[in-house]
Design a protein around this motif. Structure first.
Motif, PDB file in Angstrom:
ATOM      1  N   ILE A   7      29.883   1.755  20.469  1.00  7.55           N
ATOM      2  CA  ILE A   7      29.645   1.783  21.915  1.00  7.55           C
ATOM      3  C   ILE A   7      30.054   0.459  22.576  1.00  7.55           C
ATOM      4  CG2 ILE A   7      27.209   1.058  21.905  1.00  7.55           C
ATOM      5  CD1 ILE A   7      28.795   3.823  24.069  1.00  7.55           C
ATOM      6  N   GLN A   8      30.133  -0.619  21.797  1.00 11.07           N
ATOM      7  CA  GLN A   8      30.456  -1.922  22.412  1.00 11.07           C
ATOM      8  C   GLN A   8      31.836  -1.927  23.096  1.00 11.07           C
ATOM      9  OE1 GLN A   8      29.032  -4.369  18.840  1.00 11.07           O
ATOM     10  NE2 GLN A   8      28.348  -5.644  20.514  1.00 11.07           N
ATOM     11  N   PRO A   9      32.934  -1.613  22.402  1.00 12.54           N
ATOM     12  CA  PRO A   9      34.233  -1.615  23.099  1.00 12.54           C
ATOM     13  C   PRO A   9      34.341  -0.529  24.160  1.00 12.54           C
ATOM     14  CG  PRO A   9      34.485  -0.821  20.842  1.00 12.54           C
ATOM     15  CD  PRO A   9      33.092  -1.347  20.970  1.00 12.54           C
ATOM     16  N   ILE A  10      33.641   0.577  23.933  1.00 11.79           N
ATOM     17  CA  ILE A  10      33.669   1.648  24.941  1.00 11.79           C
ATOM     18  C   ILE A  10      33.055   1.110  26.230  1.00 11.79           C
ATOM     19  CG2 ILE A  10      32.628   3.883  25.531  1.00 11.79           C
ATOM     20  CD1 ILE A  10      32.981   4.666  22.552  1.00 11.79           C
ATOM     21  N   ALA A  11      31.897   0.475  26.111  1.00 10.30           N
ATOM     22  CA  ALA A  11      31.213  -0.061  27.295  1.00 10.30           C
ATOM     23  C   ALA A  11      32.038  -1.138  27.978  1.00 10.30           C
ATOM     24  CB  ALA A  11      29.854  -0.615  26.891  1.00 10.30           C
ATOM     25  N   ASN A  12      32.777  -1.933  27.188  1.00 12.08           N
ATOM     26  CA  ASN A  12      33.567  -3.031  27.775  1.00 12.08           C
ATOM     27  C   ASN A  12      34.928  -2.568  28.301  1.00 12.08           C
ATOM     28  OD1 ASN A  12      32.217  -5.350  25.385  1.00 12.08           O
ATOM     29  ND2 ASN A  12      31.734  -5.227  27.530  1.00 12.08           N
ATOM     30  N   GLY A  13      35.181  -1.269  28.249  1.00 16.65           N
ATOM     31  CA  GLY A  13      36.395  -0.733  28.863  1.00 16.65           C
ATOM     32  C   GLY A  13      37.657  -0.869  28.029  1.00 16.65           C
ATOM     33  N   ALA A  14      37.524  -1.067  26.739  1.00 13.84           N
ATOM     34  CA  ALA A  14      38.717  -1.168  25.884  1.00 13.84           C
ATOM     35  C   ALA A  14      39.320   0.213  25.652  1.00 13.84           C
ATOM     36  CB  ALA A  14      38.324  -1.783  24.543  1.00 13.84           C
ATOM     37  N   THR A  15      40.580   0.255  25.243  1.00 17.26           N
ATOM     38  CA  THR A  15      41.184   1.507  24.774  1.00 17.26           C
ATOM     39  C   THR A  15      40.793   1.633  23.311  1.00 17.26           C
ATOM     40  OG1 THR A  15      43.014   1.296  26.316  1.00 17.26           O
ATOM     41  CG2 THR A  15      43.383   2.713  24.390  1.00 17.26           C
ATOM     42  N   VAL A  16      39.984   2.654  23.013  1.00 14.85           N
ATOM     43  CA  VAL A  16      39.436   2.793  21.661  1.00 14.85           C
ATOM     44  C   VAL A  16      40.140   3.936  20.941  1.00 14.85           C
ATOM     45  CG1 VAL A  16      37.333   3.258  20.326  1.00 14.85           C
ATOM     46  CG2 VAL A  16      37.197   1.950  22.468  1.00 14.85           C
ATOM     47  N   LEU A  17      40.833   3.632  19.861  1.00 17.43           N
ATOM     48  CA  LEU A  17      41.464   4.672  19.050  1.00 17.43           C
ATOM     49  C   LEU A  17      40.668   4.840  17.770  1.00 17.43           C
ATOM     50  CD1 LEU A  17      43.774   4.222  21.066  1.00 17.43           C
ATOM     51  CD2 LEU A  17      45.374   4.283  19.163  1.00 17.43           C
ATOM     52  N   SER A  18      40.126   6.043  17.605  1.00 24.74           N
ATOM     53  CA  SER A  18      39.353   6.344  16.403  1.00 24.74           C
ATOM     54  C   SER A  18      40.314   7.040  15.444  1.00 24.74           C
ATOM     55  CB  SER A  18      38.197   7.250  16.820  1.00 24.74           C
ATOM     56  OG  SER A  18      37.446   7.592  15.706  1.00 24.74           O
TER      57      SER A  18
END
Ligand SMILES: Cc1ncc(COP(=O)(O)O)c(C=O)c1O
Ligand SMILES: N[C@@H](CCOP(=O)(O)O)C(=O)O
Length: 525
Positions: A267-278
Protein backbone atom coordinates in the motif's frame (compact mmCIF):
# COMPACT_ATOMS: atom_id res chain seq x y z
CA UNK A 1 -21.46 -19.27 37.49
CA UNK A 2 -18.25 -18.25 35.86
CA UNK A 3 -18.06 -19.13 32.23
CA UNK A 4 -15.01 -21.05 31.17
CA UNK A 5 -12.44 -18.89 29.48
CA UNK A 6 -11.01 -20.20 26.28
CA UNK A 7 -7.78 -19.40 24.54
CA UNK A 8 -8.77 -18.09 21.20
CA UNK A 9 -7.98 -20.70 18.62
CA UNK A 10 -7.69 -17.91 16.13
CA UNK A 11 -6.90 -14.22 16.18
CA UNK A 12 -9.45 -13.76 13.43
CA UNK A 13 -12.14 -12.46 15.73
CA UNK A 14 -9.96 -9.42 16.28
CA UNK A 15 -9.05 -9.10 12.65
CA UNK A 16 -11.04 -8.48 9.55
CA UNK A 17 -8.41 -8.21 6.90
CA UNK A 18 -7.48 -10.58 4.15
CA UNK A 19 -4.45 -12.76 4.58
CA UNK A 20 -1.59 -11.65 2.41
CA UNK A 21 0.90 -14.15 1.16
CA UNK A 22 2.69 -14.53 2.49
CA UNK A 23 36.48 23.05 2.04
CA UNK A 24 36.45 25.03 0.40
CA UNK A 25 39.59 26.63 -0.42
CA UNK A 26 41.10 24.32 2.08
CA UNK A 27 41.55 26.11 5.32
CA UNK A 28 41.34 24.77 8.80
CA UNK A 29 38.31 26.81 9.62
CA UNK A 30 34.88 25.64 10.51
CA UNK A 31 32.15 25.92 7.91
CA UNK A 32 29.62 28.64 8.67
CA UNK A 33 27.11 26.24 10.14
CA UNK A 34 29.56 24.72 12.54
CA UNK A 35 28.68 25.03 16.21
CA UNK A 36 31.18 23.00 18.18
CA UNK A 37 30.03 21.76 21.55
CA UNK A 38 32.49 22.75 24.22
CA UNK A 39 32.39 23.85 27.82
CA UNK A 40 32.54 27.55 27.03
CA UNK A 41 29.71 27.36 24.53
CA UNK A 42 27.06 27.11 27.20
CA UNK A 43 28.08 30.32 28.94
CA UNK A 44 28.55 32.09 25.60
CA UNK A 45 25.09 30.98 24.57
CA UNK A 46 23.65 32.27 27.83
CA UNK A 47 25.18 35.69 27.20
CA UNK A 48 24.21 35.81 23.52
CA UNK A 49 21.07 37.66 22.49
CA UNK A 50 18.14 35.40 21.63
CA UNK A 51 18.27 34.24 18.04
CA UNK A 52 15.54 35.75 15.92
CA UNK A 53 13.32 33.50 13.93
CA UNK A 54 13.85 33.61 10.18
CA UNK A 55 11.64 36.01 8.28
CA UNK A 56 8.04 34.83 8.14
CA UNK A 57 8.07 34.75 4.34
CA UNK A 58 11.14 32.47 4.21
CA UNK A 59 11.35 28.67 4.52
CA UNK A 60 14.32 26.69 5.87
CA UNK A 61 15.62 25.92 2.36
CA UNK A 62 15.61 29.63 1.48
CA UNK A 63 17.20 30.48 4.80
CA UNK A 64 20.00 27.97 4.09
CA UNK A 65 20.55 29.53 0.65
CA UNK A 66 21.26 32.87 2.34
CA UNK A 67 24.04 31.19 4.37
CA UNK A 68 25.93 29.17 1.78
CA UNK A 69 28.60 26.80 3.08
CA UNK A 70 32.11 28.02 2.31
CA UNK A 71 33.52 26.96 -1.03
CA UNK A 72 35.24 23.65 -0.71
CA UNK A 73 37.13 21.30 -2.92
CA UNK A 74 35.63 18.08 -1.58
CA UNK A 75 34.49 15.88 -4.42
CA UNK A 76 33.31 12.38 -5.28
CA UNK A 77 33.02 10.33 -8.47
CA UNK A 78 32.30 6.78 -9.67
CA UNK A 79 35.12 4.28 -10.02
CA UNK A 80 35.14 0.56 -10.87
CA UNK A 81 34.69 -1.68 -7.85
CA UNK A 82 36.63 -2.94 -5.93
CA UNK A 83 38.76 0.14 -5.32
CA UNK A 84 41.80 -0.04 -7.53
CA UNK A 85 40.17 -2.59 -9.85
CA UNK A 86 41.34 -2.12 -13.40
CA UNK A 87 38.58 -0.57 -15.49
CA UNK A 88 39.01 -2.73 -18.58
CA UNK A 89 41.59 -1.11 -20.84
CA UNK A 90 41.38 2.13 -18.91
CA UNK A 91 43.16 2.13 -15.53
CA UNK A 92 41.98 5.70 -14.94
CA UNK A 93 38.31 4.91 -15.51
CA UNK A 94 36.07 7.22 -13.57
CA UNK A 95 32.76 8.97 -14.10
CA UNK A 96 31.20 12.14 -12.78
CA UNK A 97 28.25 11.54 -10.46
CA UNK A 98 26.29 13.60 -12.99
CA UNK A 99 26.63 10.80 -15.53
CA UNK A 100 23.99 8.11 -15.71
CA UNK A 101 26.06 4.97 -15.39
CA UNK A 102 25.59 1.86 -13.24
CA UNK A 103 28.32 -0.49 -14.50
CA UNK A 104 32.02 -0.13 -15.31
CA UNK A 105 33.23 -0.53 -18.91
CA UNK A 106 34.06 -4.16 -18.11
CA UNK A 107 30.54 -4.79 -16.78
CA UNK A 108 31.55 -4.79 -13.11
CA UNK A 109 30.15 -2.81 -10.22
CA UNK A 110 30.90 0.85 -9.61
CA UNK A 111 31.66 2.52 -6.30
CA UNK A 112 31.47 6.15 -5.22
CA UNK A 113 35.00 7.35 -4.38
CA UNK A 114 35.66 10.44 -2.31
CA UNK A 115 38.68 12.72 -2.55
CA UNK A 116 40.09 11.37 0.71
CA UNK A 117 43.15 13.62 0.51
CA UNK A 118 40.97 16.70 0.60
CA UNK A 119 38.93 15.33 3.50
CA UNK A 120 42.10 14.25 5.35
CA UNK A 121 43.36 17.85 5.48
CA UNK A 122 41.04 18.09 8.44
CA UNK A 123 41.77 15.97 11.53
CA UNK A 124 39.34 13.33 12.79
CA UNK A 125 38.43 15.55 15.73
CA UNK A 126 37.26 18.23 13.30
CA UNK A 127 34.83 15.86 11.62
CA UNK A 128 33.59 14.41 14.89
CA UNK A 129 32.87 17.89 16.26
CA UNK A 130 31.25 19.03 13.03
CA UNK A 131 28.92 16.07 12.84
CA UNK A 132 28.10 16.26 16.53
CA UNK A 133 27.26 19.95 16.22
CA UNK A 134 24.56 19.23 13.66
CA UNK A 135 22.55 16.60 15.54
CA UNK A 136 18.94 17.38 16.24
CA UNK A 137 18.85 20.73 14.40
CA UNK A 138 16.36 21.86 11.83
CA UNK A 139 18.96 23.78 9.82
CA UNK A 140 18.56 22.71 6.19
CA UNK A 141 19.70 20.09 5.29
CA UNK A 142 21.57 19.06 8.46
CA UNK A 143 18.46 18.01 10.40
CA UNK A 144 18.80 14.80 8.44
CA UNK A 145 21.09 12.12 9.88
CA UNK A 146 22.35 11.56 6.33
CA UNK A 147 22.89 15.18 5.30
CA UNK A 148 24.44 16.09 8.64
CA UNK A 149 27.37 14.16 7.12
CA UNK A 150 27.02 15.79 3.70
CA UNK A 151 30.80 16.17 3.15
CA UNK A 152 31.15 12.37 3.40
CA UNK A 153 28.05 11.69 1.27
CA UNK A 154 27.54 13.99 -1.73
CA UNK A 155 29.86 16.91 -1.05
CA UNK A 156 29.09 18.79 -4.23
CA UNK A 157 25.30 18.81 -4.26
CA UNK A 158 23.61 22.16 -3.75
CA UNK A 159 21.32 22.01 -0.67
CA UNK A 160 18.70 23.53 -2.95
CA UNK A 161 18.49 20.19 -4.79
CA UNK A 162 18.33 17.95 -1.75
CA UNK A 163 15.16 15.93 -1.21
CA UNK A 164 15.11 15.04 2.46
CA UNK A 165 12.47 13.95 4.94
CA UNK A 166 14.94 14.41 7.80
CA UNK A 167 15.71 10.70 7.82
CA UNK A 168 18.29 8.98 10.00
CA UNK A 169 19.14 9.92 13.58
CA UNK A 170 17.45 6.64 14.50
CA UNK A 171 17.26 5.22 17.99
CA UNK A 172 20.12 3.09 19.28
CA UNK A 173 18.19 0.96 21.73
CA UNK A 174 19.88 -0.64 24.74
CA UNK A 175 18.42 -4.16 24.72
CA UNK A 176 18.97 -4.57 28.44
CA UNK A 177 16.53 -7.36 29.20
CA UNK A 178 17.11 -9.38 26.05
CA UNK A 179 20.85 -9.36 26.69
CA UNK A 180 20.68 -10.01 30.41
CA UNK A 181 17.93 -12.64 30.55
CA UNK A 182 18.19 -14.42 27.22
CA UNK A 183 21.76 -14.06 25.99
CA UNK A 184 23.81 -15.16 28.94
CA UNK A 185 24.06 -11.86 30.75
CA UNK A 186 25.12 -9.70 27.82
CA UNK A 187 25.59 -6.21 29.22
CA UNK A 188 26.29 -4.21 26.12
CA UNK A 189 23.69 -5.32 23.60
CA UNK A 190 22.16 -2.65 21.36
CA UNK A 191 19.67 -2.56 18.54
CA UNK A 192 20.05 0.14 15.90
CA UNK A 193 16.46 0.84 14.92
CA UNK A 194 17.00 1.84 11.27
CA UNK A 195 13.39 0.82 10.59
CA UNK A 196 11.95 3.50 12.86
CA UNK A 197 12.08 5.83 9.96
CA UNK A 198 9.90 7.73 7.52
CA UNK A 199 8.87 4.74 5.38
CA UNK A 200 9.68 2.12 8.01
CA UNK A 201 13.00 0.80 6.74
CA UNK A 202 16.67 1.72 6.37
CA UNK A 203 16.08 2.34 2.66
CA UNK A 204 15.22 5.98 3.41
CA UNK A 205 18.90 6.62 4.15
CA UNK A 206 19.97 5.72 0.62
CA UNK A 207 16.92 7.00 -1.16
CA UNK A 208 17.31 10.61 0.00
CA UNK A 209 20.71 10.61 -1.72
CA UNK A 210 19.59 8.97 -4.92
CA UNK A 211 16.45 11.06 -5.37
CA UNK A 212 18.37 14.25 -4.52
CA UNK A 213 20.89 13.47 -7.26
CA UNK A 214 18.06 12.77 -9.72
CA UNK A 215 16.48 16.08 -8.72
CA UNK A 216 19.79 17.81 -9.46
CA UNK A 217 20.08 16.07 -12.83
CA UNK A 218 16.52 16.99 -13.86
CA UNK A 219 16.81 20.66 -12.94
CA UNK A 220 18.66 23.50 -14.69
CA UNK A 221 21.45 23.83 -15.60
CA UNK A 222 21.87 20.06 -16.18
CA UNK A 223 18.23 19.57 -17.32
CA UNK A 224 18.57 15.85 -18.04
CA UNK A 225 15.46 14.29 -19.60
CA UNK A 226 14.83 11.72 -16.85
CA UNK A 227 11.20 10.63 -17.10
CA UNK A 228 11.10 8.81 -13.77
CA UNK A 229 12.93 6.64 -11.29
CA UNK A 230 12.40 2.87 -11.13
CA UNK A 231 13.28 -0.09 -8.96
CA UNK A 232 12.63 -3.76 -8.43
CA UNK A 233 11.72 -4.42 -4.85
CA UNK A 234 10.79 -6.82 -2.11
CA UNK A 235 8.76 -3.97 -0.64
CA UNK A 236 11.03 -1.56 1.21
CA UNK A 237 13.06 0.01 -1.61
CA UNK A 238 9.76 0.63 -3.45
CA UNK A 239 8.21 2.30 -0.41
CA UNK A 240 11.20 4.60 0.08
CA UNK A 241 11.52 5.42 -3.62
CA UNK A 242 7.83 6.26 -3.89
CA UNK A 243 7.84 8.53 -0.84
CA UNK A 244 10.94 10.51 -1.85
CA UNK A 245 9.77 10.82 -5.46
CA UNK A 246 6.35 11.98 -4.28
CA UNK A 247 8.02 14.60 -2.07
CA UNK A 248 10.04 15.84 -5.08
CA UNK A 249 7.26 15.53 -7.67
CA UNK A 250 9.20 12.94 -9.70
CA UNK A 251 7.40 9.90 -11.21
CA UNK A 252 8.25 6.59 -9.53
CA UNK A 253 7.89 3.15 -11.17
CA UNK A 254 8.12 0.04 -8.99
CA UNK A 255 8.33 -3.62 -10.02
CA UNK A 256 7.07 -5.92 -7.30
CA UNK A 257 6.94 -9.72 -7.14
CA UNK A 258 3.21 -10.53 -6.95
CA UNK A 259 2.04 -12.00 -3.63
CA UNK A 260 5.51 -11.93 -2.12
CA UNK A 261 5.44 -8.67 -0.20
CA UNK A 262 3.38 -7.62 2.79
CA UNK A 263 0.12 -5.73 2.42
CA UNK A 264 1.60 -2.80 4.33
CA UNK A 265 4.54 -2.62 1.92
CA UNK A 266 2.22 -2.87 -1.09
CA UNK A 267 0.00 0.00 0.00
CA UNK A 268 2.96 2.37 0.50
CA UNK A 269 3.82 3.04 -3.19
CA UNK A 270 0.14 2.92 -4.10
CA UNK A 271 -0.62 5.65 -1.57
CA UNK A 272 2.36 7.73 -2.75
CA UNK A 273 1.11 7.67 -6.34
CA UNK A 274 3.80 5.48 -7.89
CA UNK A 275 3.20 3.32 -10.96
CA UNK A 276 3.06 -0.12 -9.36
CA UNK A 277 3.65 -3.19 -11.52
CA UNK A 278 2.85 -6.45 -9.79
CA UNK A 279 4.77 -9.10 -11.70
CA UNK A 280 4.35 -12.82 -11.79
CA UNK A 281 7.95 -13.56 -10.85
CA UNK A 282 10.26 -13.35 -7.86
CA UNK A 283 12.50 -10.41 -6.85
CA UNK A 284 15.40 -11.63 -8.98
CA UNK A 285 13.04 -11.73 -12.00
CA UNK A 286 11.88 -8.18 -11.25
CA UNK A 287 15.50 -7.07 -10.95
CA UNK A 288 16.37 -8.50 -14.38
CA UNK A 289 13.37 -6.73 -15.91
CA UNK A 290 14.05 -3.31 -14.37
CA UNK A 291 17.64 -3.46 -15.61
CA UNK A 292 16.41 -4.14 -19.15
CA UNK A 293 13.78 -1.41 -18.95
CA UNK A 294 16.14 1.23 -17.54
CA UNK A 295 18.61 0.44 -20.35
CA UNK A 296 15.83 1.20 -22.88
CA UNK A 297 13.89 4.10 -21.35
CA UNK A 298 15.01 7.31 -19.61
CA UNK A 299 14.16 5.82 -16.24
CA UNK A 300 16.84 6.17 -13.58
CA UNK A 301 17.65 2.96 -11.66
CA UNK A 302 17.16 3.19 -7.90
CA UNK A 303 18.32 -0.24 -6.73
CA UNK A 304 21.53 -0.57 -4.79
CA UNK A 305 23.29 -1.70 -7.95
CA UNK A 306 23.41 2.09 -8.20
CA UNK A 307 26.20 2.87 -5.75
CA UNK A 308 24.77 6.30 -4.89
CA UNK A 309 22.31 4.61 -2.54
CA UNK A 310 25.09 3.16 -0.42
CA UNK A 311 26.50 6.64 0.27
CA UNK A 312 23.37 7.37 2.28
CA UNK A 313 23.12 3.95 3.88
CA UNK A 314 26.72 4.14 5.16
CA UNK A 315 25.73 7.03 7.44
CA UNK A 316 24.01 4.51 9.75
CA UNK A 317 27.49 3.22 10.60
CA UNK A 318 28.78 6.74 11.28
CA UNK A 319 25.71 7.41 13.40
CA UNK A 320 26.39 4.33 15.53
CA UNK A 321 29.94 5.57 16.21
CA UNK A 322 28.58 8.97 17.07
CA UNK A 323 25.98 7.48 19.41
CA UNK A 324 28.75 5.63 21.26
CA UNK A 325 30.69 8.90 21.54
CA UNK A 326 33.05 7.68 18.81
CA UNK A 327 33.90 4.41 20.52
CA UNK A 328 33.93 1.46 18.14
CA UNK A 329 31.61 -1.48 19.01
CA UNK A 330 32.96 -5.02 18.76
CA UNK A 331 30.25 -6.53 16.56
CA UNK A 332 27.66 -5.32 14.06
CA UNK A 333 25.08 -7.83 12.86
CA UNK A 334 23.21 -6.98 9.65
CA UNK A 335 20.56 -9.04 7.83
CA UNK A 336 21.58 -9.46 4.18
CA UNK A 337 19.57 -9.85 0.95
CA UNK A 338 20.76 -7.94 -2.11
CA UNK A 339 23.88 -7.28 0.02
CA UNK A 340 24.33 -3.56 -0.51
CA UNK A 341 23.79 -2.71 3.14
CA UNK A 342 26.55 -4.86 4.63
CA UNK A 343 29.00 -3.08 2.30
CA UNK A 344 27.50 0.31 3.16
CA UNK A 345 28.17 -0.37 6.85
CA UNK A 346 31.76 -1.34 6.10
CA UNK A 347 32.22 1.76 3.96
CA UNK A 348 30.95 4.07 6.71
CA UNK A 349 33.19 2.51 9.35
CA UNK A 350 36.21 2.38 7.06
CA UNK A 351 35.86 6.03 6.03
CA UNK A 352 35.82 7.04 9.70
CA UNK A 353 38.89 4.90 10.37
CA UNK A 354 40.89 6.22 7.42
CA UNK A 355 40.03 9.83 8.30
CA UNK A 356 40.96 9.36 11.96
CA UNK A 357 37.51 9.69 13.53
CA UNK A 358 38.09 6.24 15.08
CA UNK A 359 41.04 3.88 15.19
CA UNK A 360 39.62 0.48 14.28
CA UNK A 361 36.79 -1.42 12.62
CA UNK A 362 34.11 -3.57 14.26
CA UNK A 363 33.66 -7.16 13.11
CA UNK A 364 30.71 -7.53 10.76
CA UNK A 365 28.24 -10.40 10.72
CA UNK A 366 25.93 -10.82 7.74
CA UNK A 367 22.85 -12.89 8.63
CA UNK A 368 20.77 -14.64 6.00
CA UNK A 369 17.56 -16.67 6.06
CA UNK A 370 18.38 -20.35 5.44
CA UNK A 371 15.74 -20.25 2.67
CA UNK A 372 17.65 -17.53 0.81
CA UNK A 373 21.28 -18.04 1.70
CA UNK A 374 23.57 -17.69 -1.34
CA UNK A 375 26.14 -15.67 0.62
CA UNK A 376 26.16 -18.15 3.50
CA UNK A 377 26.89 -21.02 1.10
CA UNK A 378 29.61 -18.99 -0.59
CA UNK A 379 31.19 -18.25 2.81
CA UNK A 380 30.98 -21.92 3.78
CA UNK A 381 32.78 -22.84 0.54
CA UNK A 382 35.72 -20.75 1.77
CA UNK A 383 34.77 -18.08 -0.77
CA UNK A 384 35.63 -20.46 -3.59
CA UNK A 385 32.35 -20.77 -5.45
CA UNK A 386 29.39 -18.42 -5.63
CA UNK A 387 26.16 -20.09 -6.76
CA UNK A 388 23.06 -17.98 -7.33
CA UNK A 389 19.90 -19.80 -6.27
CA UNK A 390 16.16 -19.62 -6.59
CA UNK A 391 15.34 -18.29 -3.13
CA UNK A 392 12.58 -20.07 -1.22
CA UNK A 393 9.77 -18.19 0.54
CA UNK A 394 10.72 -16.90 3.96
CA UNK A 395 8.97 -14.87 6.63
CA UNK A 396 11.88 -12.49 6.12
CA UNK A 397 10.32 -11.78 2.74
CA UNK A 398 12.36 -8.64 2.01
CA UNK A 399 15.52 -10.77 1.86
CA UNK A 400 14.12 -13.53 -0.32
CA UNK A 401 16.86 -12.91 -2.87
CA UNK A 402 18.85 -15.64 -4.62
CA UNK A 403 21.12 -13.65 -6.93
CA UNK A 404 22.28 -10.61 -4.93
CA UNK A 405 23.73 -7.82 -7.08
CA UNK A 406 26.22 -6.73 -4.41
CA UNK A 407 27.74 -10.10 -3.56
CA UNK A 408 31.26 -8.87 -4.46
CA UNK A 409 30.81 -5.83 -2.27
CA UNK A 410 29.73 -8.04 0.64
CA UNK A 411 32.83 -10.23 0.30
CA UNK A 412 35.11 -7.17 0.46
CA UNK A 413 33.31 -5.94 3.59
CA UNK A 414 33.48 -9.30 5.35
CA UNK A 415 37.10 -10.05 4.50
CA UNK A 416 38.22 -6.59 5.64
CA UNK A 417 36.49 -6.93 9.01
CA UNK A 418 37.25 -10.55 9.81
CA UNK A 419 33.54 -11.01 9.31
CA UNK A 420 31.19 -13.94 9.62
CA UNK A 421 28.14 -15.09 7.68
CA UNK A 422 25.40 -16.86 9.64
CA UNK A 423 22.02 -18.27 8.71
CA UNK A 424 18.67 -18.78 10.47
CA UNK A 425 15.85 -21.23 9.81
CA UNK A 426 12.28 -20.00 9.71
CA UNK A 427 11.64 -21.25 13.23
CA UNK A 428 14.84 -19.69 14.56
CA UNK A 429 14.13 -16.31 13.04
CA UNK A 430 10.49 -16.23 14.15
CA UNK A 431 11.38 -17.30 17.69
CA UNK A 432 14.18 -14.75 17.91
CA UNK A 433 11.87 -12.00 16.68
CA UNK A 434 9.11 -13.03 19.08
CA UNK A 435 11.43 -13.28 22.06
CA UNK A 436 12.77 -9.81 21.31
CA UNK A 437 9.18 -8.59 21.21
CA UNK A 438 8.66 -10.10 24.67
CA UNK A 439 11.41 -7.76 25.91
CA UNK A 440 9.76 -4.62 24.57
CA UNK A 441 10.64 -4.54 20.90
CA UNK A 442 8.37 -4.99 17.88
CA UNK A 443 10.94 -6.48 15.57
CA UNK A 444 10.52 -7.43 11.91
CA UNK A 445 11.42 -10.95 10.73
CA UNK A 446 14.65 -9.65 9.11
CA UNK A 447 15.75 -8.34 12.48
CA UNK A 448 14.75 -11.82 13.69
CA UNK A 449 17.33 -13.27 11.29
CA UNK A 450 20.04 -11.02 12.76
CA UNK A 451 18.95 -11.83 16.32
CA UNK A 452 18.95 -15.57 15.58
CA UNK A 453 22.53 -15.19 14.32
CA UNK A 454 23.40 -13.47 17.60
CA UNK A 455 21.87 -16.34 19.62
CA UNK A 456 24.02 -18.83 17.70
CA UNK A 457 27.22 -16.83 17.99
CA UNK A 458 26.66 -16.45 21.73
CA UNK A 459 26.04 -20.19 22.11
CA UNK A 460 29.25 -20.87 20.20
CA UNK A 461 31.00 -18.30 22.43
CA UNK A 462 32.19 -16.41 19.37
CA UNK A 463 30.54 -13.32 20.81
CA UNK A 464 31.37 -12.84 24.48
CA UNK A 465 29.06 -11.58 27.25
CA UNK A 466 30.91 -8.28 27.50
CA UNK A 467 31.30 -7.64 23.80
CA UNK A 468 29.60 -4.46 22.70
CA UNK A 469 27.25 -5.77 20.03
CA UNK A 470 24.87 -3.91 17.74
CA UNK A 471 22.07 -5.72 15.93
CA UNK A 472 20.82 -3.71 12.98
CA UNK A 473 17.04 -3.67 12.81
CA UNK A 474 16.27 -2.96 9.18
CA UNK A 475 12.49 -2.46 9.13
CA UNK A 476 9.60 -1.65 11.40
CA UNK A 477 7.74 -4.69 12.71
CA UNK A 478 4.41 -3.07 11.84
CA UNK A 479 5.17 -3.66 8.16
CA UNK A 480 5.19 -7.40 8.79
CA UNK A 481 2.27 -7.82 11.16
CA UNK A 482 0.81 -10.76 9.20
CA UNK A 483 3.83 -12.90 10.09
CA UNK A 484 3.30 -12.06 13.77
CA UNK A 485 -0.42 -12.79 13.50
CA UNK A 486 0.29 -16.21 11.97
CA UNK A 487 2.87 -16.95 14.68
CA UNK A 488 0.73 -15.95 17.63
CA UNK A 489 -2.21 -17.75 16.05
CA UNK A 490 -0.03 -20.90 15.84
CA UNK A 491 -1.06 -21.12 12.20
CA UNK A 492 2.39 -21.93 10.87
CA UNK A 493 2.85 -25.47 9.68
CA UNK A 494 5.64 -27.44 11.37
CA UNK A 495 6.44 -24.61 13.77
CA UNK A 496 5.89 -24.90 17.52
CA UNK A 497 5.61 -21.10 17.83
CA UNK A 498 7.22 -21.31 21.24
CA UNK A 499 6.48 -17.72 22.25
CA UNK A 500 2.93 -17.53 20.85
CA UNK A 501 0.67 -15.40 23.01
CA UNK A 502 -2.87 -15.62 21.63
CA UNK A 503 -5.55 -13.43 23.16
CA UNK A 504 -7.94 -15.03 25.63
CA UNK A 505 -11.53 -15.02 24.49
CA UNK A 506 -13.67 -14.40 27.55
CA UNK A 507 -17.29 -13.61 28.27
CA UNK A 508 -17.91 -9.99 29.36
CA UNK A 509 -18.72 -11.10 32.87
CA UNK A 510 -16.93 -10.16 36.14
CA UNK A 511 -16.61 -13.75 37.34
CA UNK A 512 -15.26 -14.99 34.03
CA UNK A 513 -12.72 -12.20 33.87
CA UNK A 514 -11.63 -12.86 37.49
CA UNK A 515 -11.15 -16.55 36.76
CA UNK A 516 -8.84 -15.83 33.87
CA UNK A 517 -6.80 -13.32 35.80
CA UNK A 518 -6.42 -15.65 38.83
CA UNK A 519 -5.16 -18.40 36.54
CA UNK A 520 -2.81 -16.11 34.66
CA UNK A 521 -1.42 -14.37 37.74
CA UNK A 522 -1.23 -17.49 39.91
CA UNK A 523 1.27 -17.00 42.72
CA UNK A 524 1.59 -13.28 41.99
CA UNK A 525 -1.66 -11.96 43.47
C1 LIG B 1 13.91 -5.09 5.84
C2 LIG B 1 15.12 -5.45 5.09
N1 LIG B 1 16.15 -5.98 5.76
C3 LIG B 1 17.29 -6.32 5.15
C4 LIG B 1 17.44 -6.15 3.79
C5 LIG B 1 18.73 -6.55 3.19
O1 LIG B 1 19.48 -5.44 2.73
P1 LIG B 1 20.46 -5.67 1.52
O2 LIG B 1 19.59 -5.97 0.34
O3 LIG B 1 21.16 -4.36 1.34
O4 LIG B 1 21.33 -6.80 1.87
C6 LIG B 1 16.38 -5.61 3.03
C7 LIG B 1 16.45 -5.46 1.57
O5 LIG B 1 17.05 -6.24 0.88
C8 LIG B 1 15.21 -5.23 3.71
O6 LIG B 1 14.20 -4.67 3.05
N1 LIG C 1 14.93 -5.51 0.29
C1 LIG C 1 15.06 -4.75 -0.90
C2 LIG C 1 15.57 -5.55 -2.06
C3 LIG C 1 16.21 -4.68 -3.10
O1 LIG C 1 17.38 -4.18 -2.57
P1 LIG C 1 18.14 -2.88 -3.08
O2 LIG C 1 18.86 -2.40 -1.88
O3 LIG C 1 19.01 -3.31 -4.19
O4 LIG C 1 17.14 -1.88 -3.56
C4 LIG C 1 13.72 -4.09 -1.18
O5 LIG C 1 13.08 -3.69 -0.23
O6 LIG C 1 13.32 -3.99 -2.30
Amino acid sequence: MAAAATHASSLSFLLSRPHSSSPHQLRLRRPADHRVRCATDASAAAAAPAKHRRAADENIREEAARHPAPNNDFSAWYEPFPPGAPGGDNPDERYSLDEIVYRSSSGGLLDVRHDMEALARFPGSYWRDLFDSRIGRTTWPYGSGVWSKKEFVLPEIDPEHIVSLFEGNSNLFWAERLGRDHLGGMKDLWVKHCGISHTGSFKDLGMTVLVSQVNRLRRAPLSRPIAGVGCASTGDTSAALSAYCAAAGIPAIVFLPANRISLEQLIQPIANGATVLSLDTDFDGCMRLIREVTAELPIYLANSLNSLRLEGQKTAAIEILQQFDWEVPDWIIVPGGNLGNIYAFYKGFEMCRVLGLVDRLPRLVCAQAANANPLYRYYKSGWTEFQPQVAEPTFASAIQIGDPVSVDRAVVALKATNGIVAEATEEELMNAMSLADRTGMFACPHTGVALAALFKLREQRVIGPNDRTVVVSTAHGLKFSQSKIDYHDRKIEDMACKYANPPVSVKADFGAVMDVLKTRLKGKL
